[in-house]
Each structure stands twice: as C-alpha cells, then as structure tokens.
Scaffold this active site. Structure first.
Site, short mmCIF file in Angstrom:
data_model
loop_
_atom_site.label_atom_id
_atom_site.label_comp_id
_atom_site.label_asym_id
_atom_site.label_seq_id
_atom_site.Cartn_x
_atom_site.Cartn_y
_atom_site.Cartn_z
N GLY A 47 0.80 -1.23 0.00
CA GLY A 47 0.00 0.00 0.00
C GLY A 47 0.83 1.27 0.00
O GLY A 47 0.27 2.36 0.07
N HIS A 81 18.79 17.76 -11.93
CA HIS A 81 18.00 17.47 -13.14
C HIS A 81 16.62 16.98 -12.76
O HIS A 81 16.33 16.78 -11.58
CB HIS A 81 18.72 16.48 -14.05
CG HIS A 81 18.91 15.12 -13.47
ND1 HIS A 81 19.84 14.85 -12.50
CD2 HIS A 81 18.27 13.96 -13.70
CE1 HIS A 81 19.78 13.57 -12.18
NE2 HIS A 81 18.82 13.00 -12.89
N HIS A 110 14.71 14.20 -13.00
CA HIS A 110 14.22 12.84 -12.75
C HIS A 110 13.61 12.74 -11.36
O HIS A 110 14.04 13.43 -10.44
CB HIS A 110 15.37 11.83 -12.89
CG HIS A 110 15.67 11.47 -14.31
ND1 HIS A 110 16.89 11.02 -14.72
CD2 HIS A 110 14.88 11.50 -15.42
CE1 HIS A 110 16.86 10.78 -16.03
NE2 HIS A 110 15.64 11.07 -16.47
N HIS A 124 15.42 12.64 -8.16
CA HIS A 124 16.10 13.88 -7.78
C HIS A 124 15.15 15.02 -7.42
O HIS A 124 15.52 15.92 -6.68
CB HIS A 124 17.06 14.31 -8.91
CG HIS A 124 18.12 13.30 -9.14
ND1 HIS A 124 19.41 13.44 -8.67
CD2 HIS A 124 18.09 12.08 -9.74
CE1 HIS A 124 20.11 12.35 -8.99
NE2 HIS A 124 19.33 11.51 -9.64
N HIS A 148 22.87 13.33 -20.02
CA HIS A 148 22.09 12.37 -19.24
C HIS A 148 20.83 12.07 -20.03
O HIS A 148 20.64 12.63 -21.11
CB HIS A 148 21.78 12.98 -17.85
CG HIS A 148 21.15 12.04 -16.88
ND1 HIS A 148 21.52 10.72 -16.78
CD2 HIS A 148 20.16 12.23 -15.96
CE1 HIS A 148 20.78 10.14 -15.83
NE2 HIS A 148 19.94 11.04 -15.33
N ASP A 159 23.70 13.03 -12.05
CA ASP A 159 23.70 11.87 -12.93
C ASP A 159 24.35 12.29 -14.24
O ASP A 159 24.00 13.34 -14.78
CB ASP A 159 22.27 11.40 -13.22
CG ASP A 159 21.59 10.83 -11.99
OD1 ASP A 159 22.21 10.85 -10.91
OD2 ASP A 159 20.44 10.39 -12.11
N ASP A 203 28.54 9.76 -9.68
CA ASP A 203 27.46 8.80 -10.03
C ASP A 203 28.01 7.38 -10.19
O ASP A 203 28.85 7.13 -11.05
CB ASP A 203 26.82 9.32 -11.33
CG ASP A 203 25.75 8.39 -11.92
OD1 ASP A 203 25.43 7.37 -11.29
OD2 ASP A 203 25.24 8.75 -13.01
N SER A 231 21.60 3.59 -21.89
CA SER A 231 21.57 4.08 -20.52
C SER A 231 21.99 5.55 -20.46
O SER A 231 22.76 6.03 -21.29
CB SER A 231 22.52 3.25 -19.66
OG SER A 231 22.62 3.83 -18.38
N GLY A 232 21.50 6.25 -19.46
CA GLY A 232 21.86 7.65 -19.26
C GLY A 232 23.00 7.83 -18.28
O GLY A 232 23.33 8.95 -17.90
N HIS A 233 23.58 6.71 -17.84
CA HIS A 233 24.62 6.81 -16.81
C HIS A 233 25.98 6.34 -17.31
O HIS A 233 26.08 5.40 -18.11
CB HIS A 233 24.23 5.97 -15.59
CG HIS A 233 23.00 6.45 -14.90
ND1 HIS A 233 23.03 7.41 -13.92
CD2 HIS A 233 21.71 6.12 -15.07
CE1 HIS A 233 21.80 7.64 -13.49
NE2 HIS A 233 20.97 6.88 -14.18
ZN LIG Z 1 19.31 9.57 -10.55
ZN LIG Z 2 18.74 10.91 -13.58
#
Ligand SMILES: [Zn+2]
Ligand SMILES: [Zn+2]
Length: 551
Positions: A45, A70, A72, A75, A138, A160, A192, A363-365
């Site tokens: 829940g 940023h 996301h 964050h 990113h 990131d 990161d 991927s953004g990382h």
């Molecule tokens: Zn992040």
């Molecule tokens: Zn991010």
C-alpha cells in the site's frame, strides 16, 4: 576557529533513489537534490518513499536553498513534500524548474515557492557556498554537475551523468570546464556510481534513432512506442523518424503530454510543422501513417500502454495491425509488471519489440571508462561514490584507487553519516537521522507499525476472538467465537478452530482462577497463549485481535 565542511547524505547511498545530500559550512546548509524512491514489493500500500529530512527541519533556520541537478523523480520527486514542511528557495535549470512547477501545481504549492532558474555555466552564491552549474549529458536535457566552492576548497558533485559525444542536442558534457577545475585543484569528488558494473563506454543516445529508423522503414503497421516521459531527446528522435517516414504523431498519457508541452515551449524540442495530431483524431488516419507515443514503459498500472493492453484505452484498440516498441529497460523491481503488459499485447495479436539488444534503449549513466575519465579530469584529493547500491559504491571506490586516489582519502558512506572534510582529511563522524518515510497516497505517511501490521496480515492473516462476557459479574457467558481472515478456511478446518477455542477457554479459566477480571489483562493473556500455540503448531504468526463483547 576554522570551520569544517560537513557532507551529510540523507538519501541515495546504498540505493538507487531518493537522492538528497546536505552540505554544511559554518551557519549555512545547502541541499543537493530532493528525490523520491519507489517502494519495495513488500511495502504494502505504499506508493512513494521519501528521504527522512527531519535533520533539515531541525536546522531550518540555516537552510539557504535546495539545488536540483536534473528533473528525474529520484532527484525532484520529494520537492512538494519537503516544501510542505520547509520554506526554502529552489535553484535549478529551466527545464527542471518547469517539471517541478508541474508537480507544485498539483500540490497547490506553486505560488508560495521561490524557484530561481540558472543555465549551465552560471555561478551563484548561497551563504558560504558558491555554486557553478556545469553541463552534463544524461537521459533528460538540462542536467548539470555542480562545482561547490567553499572556504576550504571546491567540491564537485557530478549529479547523474554520461559522456555522449554525439548527443541529440545541447552539446557534449563540458569536459573542458571539469578539466579546468581539476587543474585549479578539487578537494573532493562525489560521482554517479549507477553503471560501475558495466565495463567500457555507454552508447550514444543517437544510436537509438538508428534503431528506430530500421523499425520504421518499410513498416505498414501502426507504430506505438513507449519510453520514459522525461526522455526529451528520445521523444525528439521518435518525432524526427516519424516525420521522415511521413507519419503523424499522437501522444497519450498525461506526463508525456506535459513534458512535450514544456520542453517545446522552452525550446528543448524542435517539432516539425504538421507532424503532431490530436489523439482523438488518430483513428481517422490510415494506420501506416500513424505513430503513437505512450506512457507506461515500466508497465505502470493505469498508464496509457497498460490501458491499451487491457482494452481500457479510450481511443486506441490494439490488434494485429500494430507494432509496439518498448524503448526502455526495466527499472529493477518492475520486470513482472512489464512482462504482464507485454503478454497482454501479444494476446491482442500485436507485434511487440522489447529486446533491449536491438538498439532501442541506451543508458543515461556513465560506465567505467566514463567514470575513470571524470576522475582523471577532476583529479580530486578526496573521493566519495554516490548514487548507487552498496556494492556499486564499493566498486566505484576500487575504480578511484586504480585511478590514483589514496585509499585513505576515499569514503564509502551510508545515509545519515556525517562526513567531515578539512583541507587535510575526510572522515566519518557521528550520524544524523536518515531513512525512509513511506507515503500511502490515500492515507498519508505510513509508520513502521502500520507496515508491520500490513506485512503480518498479508503473510499470516488475522484471527479475531470474540469473548462474550457478562457485564455484571465479568464471567464468560458462552464459548468464544473465532473468526479468521487469510489464515485458514474455517469450513475445512473445524477441528483446528475447536483446538483454538480450547486454548482460549483454558486461558479464560486460568484467569478466573487467579481472580483476574480486568479486560485488558484477559485480552493480552488470550492473545499470548493463542499466538504461542499457533506458532508451536503451525509456525505462523497471524495477527490476533481478542474482542470482549459485554452482554
Ligand atoms: Zn538519478
Ligand atoms: Zn537521472
């Protein structure tokens, strides 16, 4: 007295999610990021997990601002909840600000909040801190790393990041500036760690456009694509490919519509004329001339893709004339829900393309080589891996050692630990309150007791024991009634219920013999004898609720 710098991670260490770090010098505190986390499967829940920011509440008078790297959710997701309890200005880039404003509007907080927007490259002062925004790549535009200059030195927080030498727009990460700062001398780097388990280099976002092109070329079906709403560059690429193949684009899903609107108003997207079409008009066009961009890449219940899969979408019926492309990888924990949606789409006869090896998602990382590049340019004296589960932090620390950072100058910290930094040393000091605050969107905060109860109810069920006592002389009038939910099916377990009644009766008789007449003692005796018996015979620990019914 020379002040020391304190770094206090309130979230984001030992986990992917709810990033929040306080920096403290003298009488000033600034906070970097204010994210939310997602609940584990066993948090019944619970919809949202927030960092415990009671430390900031206790020090509210020293709080100078919250800086968001940023847009996301891990964050910015906790911003509305923090602003409900703290009056503090926000500092961020224009797109991130616009995404935060959408949230604040929903929470009716927009007009009481000060948001200062700064572009990458800007510098501003908050108390003893001077903050510089540095452009990074990113999976969402307008992401920045921070150079935080304090009286004892400069700290770089990467936010990131990845290194994309062929980004869709906005240019490559500002490696030049990072290198300059490195040459001037950086005291500490917080970097990161998300992709530290991946060797090599992350793929460029433009790779995904090539993947889309292959899937659009010669396709005579309607195309439905789902991706993360915030991945503006991905949306741009879908629209570009659609325009190239003379298809019209419809958008479905509220977050997708919102992001597209603010990103194009702010100039982060370049939408060719006459490409977009209202989703209500989509069925009047020939299928092979249509692309639908949809929310639901994580299989979220009630997202547009979910509704399409389960035939609950207002405008779109999925069938064999559809090619559905899932341009995202599963966030750990979401695999089951995505699989269900994909299965359902297959049931409808649709062609579903979801294999992550087919250039549909990058991927953004940063991967290892990019993380090394960051260390090489910044050349920090001290290093602290952030944004990662514990094993990732350990691996990132190893990487830093390989890159020449002294082992004694590396700290692997946990949420709530206070890291004290001087020009000469970095060490873990005492700790402050940190952890998770669980929110049930219908009920508000969920405490640990409530969660424990939900756990027990889910795992072992519940037993209610009704004891009919005389209100006059406190004697039991008839035998107790036993009601169970989620424990055993009573009709098939008469014998067991009789056993439970026997245990209850023995306890009541024993209380009687000891002249115990107050309700609460009787109830607690019944509860403990019953739970002892149940644990011994079944190894189960159901919730037991004795109820005295006075007659
Ligand atoms: Zn992040
Ligand atoms: Zn991010």
């Amino acid at each position: 007295m020379v002040s020391k710098l304190k770094i206090i991670p309130l979230g984001g260490l030992g986990e992917i999610g709810k990033n929040m770090t306080a920096f403290e010098y003298g009488s000033d505190i600034i906070v970097v990021d204010c994210g939310m986390g997602f609940p584990d499967e066993d948090m019944y829940g619970v919809d949202i997990v927030l960092p415990d920011f009671s430390y900031l509440k206790r020090n509210a008078d020293r709080l100078r601002g919250i800086i968001l790297t940023h847009g996301h959710e891990d964050h910015i997701g906790a911003v509305p909840y923090v602003l409900k309890e703290l009056d503090v200005p926000l500092y961020t880039t224009p797109l991130t600000a616009a995404l935060i404003e959408l949230k604040l509007e929903e929470h009716d907080l927009l007009y009481n909040t000060q948001i200062f927007t700064k572009k990458a490259g800007s510098t501003f002062r908050l108390g003893s801190f001077v903050i510089e925004f540095i452009h990074v790549n990113h999976s969402i535009p307008d992401s920045v790393a921070l150079a935080i200059t304090t009286p004892i030195g400069t700290i770089i927080h990467t936010g990131d990041f990845k290194i994309d030498v062929t980004p869709i727009s906005g240019g490559m990460i500002d490696l030049v500036r990072l290198g300059q700062l490195g040459n001037e001398g950086v005291l500490a780097l917080l970097s990161d760690s998300t992709n530290v388990e991946r060797a090599g280099h992350s793929e460029s976002e433009s790779r995904v456009g090539e993947g889309f092109d292959k899937l659009f070329k010669g396709c005579d079906k309607r195309i439905i694509i789902t991706t993360f709403a915030s991945n503006v560059h991905r949306l741009q690429q879908i629209i570009n490919v659609a325009a190239k193949y003379k298809r019209k684009v419809g958008i479905t899903g509220r977050s997708m519509e919102n992001v597209l609107r603010v990103a194009s108003v702010l100039g982060y997207m370049d939408i060719p004329e006459n490409v977009m079409v209202d989703i209500d008009r989509i069925n009047s066009l020939p299928r092979e001339q249509v692309v639908i961009i949809s929310t639901g890449s994580q299989g979220e219940a009630m997202s547009a893709l979910y509704r399409m899969a389960f035939s609950e979408h207002k405008q779109i019926r999925v069938d064999a004339g559809d090619r559905v492309i899932i341009s995202a990888s599963a966030i750990p924990g979401n695999e089951t829900t995505i699989s269900r949606v994909i299965d359902e789409l297959f049931h409808k006869g649709a062609e579903v393309i979801y294999d992550r090896n087919t250039d549909l998602h990058v991927s953004g990382h940063a991967c290892q080589e990019e993380q090394k590049m960051m260390l090489a340019l910044v050349k920090p004296k001290f290093f602290m891996p952030v944004h990662g589960e514990y094993r990732m932090l350990v691996k990132h620390a190893q990487l830093a050692r390989e890159m020449g950072v002294q082992p004694r100058n590396i700290v692997i910290a946990e949420n709530g630990q206070v890291i004290e930094l001087s020009k000469k040393s970095m060490k873990l000091e005492d700790s402050v309150t940190a952890g998770a605050v669980l929110v049930d969107s219908g009920m508000g905060k969920v405490g640990s007791v409530v969660l424990r109860d939900r756990h027990r109810l889910a795992e072992d069920g519940m037993i209610v024991v009704v004891l009919p006592y005389s209100s006059e002389d406190h004697t039991l009038l008839t035998e107790p009634e036993i009601i169970t939910r989620g424990f055993i099916y009573v009709k098939e377990a008469e014998g067991q219920i009789e056993e439970l009644k026997r245990v209850v009766m023995e306890t009541v008789v024993a209380c009687d013999a000891q002249m115990i007449t107050d309700w609460s003692t009787i109830k607690s005796r019944v509860k403990s004898s019953l739970s002892g018996y149940l644990f011994k015979t079944t190894r189960r620990n159901p919730m037991i609720l004795p109820v005295i019914s006075e007659i």
